[in-house]
Design a protein around this motif. Structure first.
Motif: not given
Length: 117
Positions: A42-64
């Motif tokens: 999801l992080l990779c896809t969100s960054i490809e689609q320039n969806n930073m809100e979703e990229a943030f959520r995915a990075a935050h989940t990965l962090k957890g």
């Protein structure tokens, strides 16, 4: 490869996760779930689609996930990326560099986990 050897190979904190999950069997069970978790995709896809809100959520989940399993290198890189994406909401050069580090760390961690199978 044992779970402890896996943790040593990636510079993760085995003693910390063992104090939390108590048994090597339980640690392995949750480590193997990392391979099926969709947060990184999801992080990779969100960054490809320039969806930073979703990229943030995915990075935050990965962090957890990384924090709960004491996967230190992945926790550190995903934590910094998460903070930048939360504050920035745009994909700039700094975010790109941090994302590259997350990709390297994720690959290192998942390759070690695959050796447990």
């Amino acid at each position: 490869m044992t779970v402890k050897q896996c943790y040593e190979a990636i510079g993760a904190n085995y003693e910390e996760v063992e104090s939390r999950l108590r048994t090597e069997e339980r640690i392995k069970k949750f480590l193997l779930k990392v391979l099926n978790d969709k947060s990184y995709d999801l992080l990779c896809t969100s960054i490809e689609q320039n969806n930073m809100e979703e990229a943030f959520r995915a990075a935050h989940t990965l962090k957890g996930i990384s924090q709960n399993l004491s996967l230190t290198i992945l926790y550190n890189s995903s934590s910094v990326l998460s903070d930048v994406l939360r504050d920035n909401q745009k994909y700039d050069e700094k975010a790109a560099e941090l994302f590259e580090q997350v990709k390297k760390d994720y690959e290192k961690v998942t390759e070690a986990i695959k050796n447990l199978c």
